[in-house]
Enzyme design. Structure first.
Site, short mmCIF file in Angstrom:
data_model
loop_
_atom_site.label_atom_id
_atom_site.label_comp_id
_atom_site.label_asym_id
_atom_site.label_seq_id
_atom_site.Cartn_x
_atom_site.Cartn_y
_atom_site.Cartn_z
N TYR A 271 -1.63 -0.91 10.34
CA TYR A 271 -1.78 -1.20 8.91
C TYR A 271 -0.56 -0.71 8.13
O TYR A 271 0.03 -1.45 7.34
CB TYR A 271 -3.05 -0.55 8.38
CG TYR A 271 -3.33 -0.83 6.92
CD1 TYR A 271 -3.82 -2.07 6.51
CD2 TYR A 271 -3.09 0.14 5.95
CE1 TYR A 271 -4.06 -2.33 5.17
CE2 TYR A 271 -3.33 -0.11 4.62
CZ TYR A 271 -3.81 -1.34 4.23
OH TYR A 271 -4.04 -1.61 2.90
N SER B 111 0.85 -1.21 0.00
CA SER B 111 0.00 0.00 0.00
C SER B 111 0.87 1.25 0.00
O SER B 111 1.99 1.23 0.54
CB SER B 111 -0.87 0.00 1.26
OG SER B 111 -1.56 1.23 1.39
N1 NAP Z 1 -8.83 -0.69 -1.01
C1 NAP Z 1 -7.81 0.11 -0.83
O1 NAP Z 1 -7.94 1.35 -0.85
C2 NAP Z 1 -6.44 -0.46 -0.63
C3 NAP Z 1 -5.36 0.44 -0.61
C4 NAP Z 1 -4.08 -0.06 -0.43
C5 NAP Z 1 -3.87 -1.43 -0.32
N2 NAP Z 1 -4.94 -2.28 -0.33
C6 NAP Z 1 -4.67 -3.70 -0.19
O2 NAP Z 1 -5.28 -4.41 -1.24
C7 NAP Z 1 -5.59 -5.73 -0.81
C8 NAP Z 1 -7.03 -6.05 -1.13
O3 NAP Z 1 -7.86 -5.21 -0.32
P1 NAP Z 1 -9.32 -4.76 -0.75
O4 NAP Z 1 -9.37 -3.30 -0.60
O5 NAP Z 1 -9.69 -5.40 -2.03
O6 NAP Z 1 -10.14 -5.35 0.47
P2 NAP Z 1 -11.34 -6.40 0.58
O7 NAP Z 1 -12.36 -6.18 -0.45
O8 NAP Z 1 -11.71 -6.39 2.01
O9 NAP Z 1 -10.62 -7.77 0.23
C9 NAP Z 1 -9.75 -8.40 1.10
C10 NAP Z 1 -9.59 -9.82 0.62
O10 NAP Z 1 -8.65 -10.47 1.50
C11 NAP Z 1 -9.24 -11.69 1.92
N3 NAP Z 1 -8.78 -12.04 3.24
C12 NAP Z 1 -8.86 -11.33 4.39
N4 NAP Z 1 -8.37 -12.05 5.42
C13 NAP Z 1 -7.97 -13.24 4.90
C14 NAP Z 1 -7.40 -14.41 5.44
N5 NAP Z 1 -7.14 -14.52 6.76
N6 NAP Z 1 -7.11 -15.44 4.61
C15 NAP Z 1 -7.38 -15.36 3.30
N7 NAP Z 1 -7.94 -14.28 2.71
C16 NAP Z 1 -8.22 -13.24 3.51
C17 NAP Z 1 -10.75 -11.46 1.88
O11 NAP Z 1 -11.43 -12.69 1.67
P3 NAP Z 1 -12.16 -13.58 2.78
O12 NAP Z 1 -12.78 -12.63 3.76
O13 NAP Z 1 -13.14 -14.36 1.98
O14 NAP Z 1 -11.10 -14.43 3.35
C18 NAP Z 1 -10.88 -10.59 0.64
O15 NAP Z 1 -10.97 -11.40 -0.50
C19 NAP Z 1 -5.26 -5.78 0.68
O16 NAP Z 1 -4.00 -6.34 0.89
C20 NAP Z 1 -5.26 -4.30 1.07
O17 NAP Z 1 -4.47 -4.05 2.21
C21 NAP Z 1 -6.21 -1.82 -0.49
#
Ligand code: NAP
Length: 262
Positions: free
Chosen positions: A156, A143
């Site tokens: 985070y 991130s």
């Molecule tokens: N959205 C943003 O603005 C943003 C910005 C910077 C970085 N990111 C990063 O991008 C990535 C995706 O995030 P997102 O925004 O798409 O969030 P999201 O929609 O909440 O997706 C998170 C994903 O991670 C999975 N997950 C969570 N805990 C897990 C576990 N213990 N084992 C396996 N899978 C797990 C969830 O699936 P299940 O619950 O089904 O397991 C879900 O598919 C993350 O690493 C996040 O930190 C996001």
């Protein structure tokens, strides 16, 4: 018409929602056979149905990356389905804003277990496979928040900084082995994770736009894919600022935020 990709086989963790889901659909659209993994099987089945309904190929594997053995084994399980592993994307992550006075030990441990240990174990499990193939692409999703802490993001930001440095280390070690390594650093993307945020998110992208951008950039296998460009620039600038100026800037931004409620 969808763009093609040199990536023919890819496994993506955290593909049941958000960025991982959108990236899986994008890679399948570009012709890759995709394995999607996460904990929630019903959501994974839905992603596979959507991909197959559009003529693509997808399989799912249930995996909780907070279990290091499971995370470490997921690349092998994926390779058995795919027949090879061109790319693995350690995308699964958790995060919710929490002021330092309200941090819970349980949440902090979970953040580290999933974002650091889980992502490291996921990528590590793919290394012997890719060394055996003499090719492959390791991708970790960290991130922009890992470059400089933001208010309410201490655990985070720390987890993502750790992951970014780990990814850079892999890149150093594997450069001569024919294995590409990329750190993907998103800014704000509209997903279930950010839906909880009660503050203004500058330069917010939707997950589909983020997935297209990432897939386009990954074709050239750069060391870093950071987006959106204006936030990448501002974050880089903030890294040059002394703490006092950074603190003032983040406080001012928070005060000017119409969405902030607490
Ligand atoms: N959205 C943003 O603005 C943003 C910005 C910077 C970085 N990111 C990063 O991008 C990535 C995706 O995030 P997102 O925004 O798409 O969030 P999201 O929609 O909440 O997706 C998170 C994903 O991670 C999975 N997950 C969570 N805990 C897990 C576990 N213990 N084992 C396996 N899978 C797990 C969830 O699936 P299940 O619950 O089904 O397991 C879900 O598919 C993350 O690493 C996040 O930190 C996001």
């Amino acid at each position: 018409m969808a763009k093609g990709t040199k990536t023919k086989t890819v496994l993506i963790t955290g593909a049941s929602s958000g960025i991982g889901r959108a990236l899986a659909i994008e890679y399948a659209r570009r012709g890759a056979h995709v394995v999607v993994t996460a904990r929630r099987e019903a959501e994974l089945v839905e992603v596979c149905k959507e991909i197959e309904g559009a003529g693509g190929r997808a399989d799912h594997l249930v995996c909780d990356v907070a279990d290091p053995e499971a995370a470490h084994g997921i690349a092998k399980r994926g390779e058995e389905i795919l027949g090879s592993l061109d790319m693995i994307v350690a995308n699964a992550g958790v995060g919710a804003p929490a002021h330092a006075s309200r941090l819970s030990l349980e949440d902090v441990v979970r953040t580290i277990d999933v974002n650091v240990r889980g992502a490291m174990a996921t990528l590590m499990g793919a290394i012997p496979i890719m060394l055996g193939q003499k090719r492959g692409h390791l991708v970790g999703v960290s991130s922009l928040a890992g470059r400089r802490a933001l208010p309410g993001s201490s655990d985070y930001s720390a987890s993502k900084a750790a992951l970014s440095v780990f990814i850079e280390g892999l890149r150093l070690d594997l450069a001569r082995a024919g294995i590409d390594v990329t750190d993907v650093q998103p800014g704000f993307v509209a997903t279930p994770m950010t839906a909880k945020n009660d503050f203004q998110m500058p330069f917010l992208w939707d997950a589909e736009k983020a997935a297209r951008y990432v897939a386009d950039r990954l074709e050239r296998a750069p060391g870093l894919v950071a987006f959106p460009p204006p936030l990448r620039f501002l974050t880089r600038l903030s890294q040059l600022l002394p703490f006092s100026v950074h603190a003032l800037a983040t406080r001012t931004a928070a005060r000017g935020s119409p969405k902030r409620t607490g």
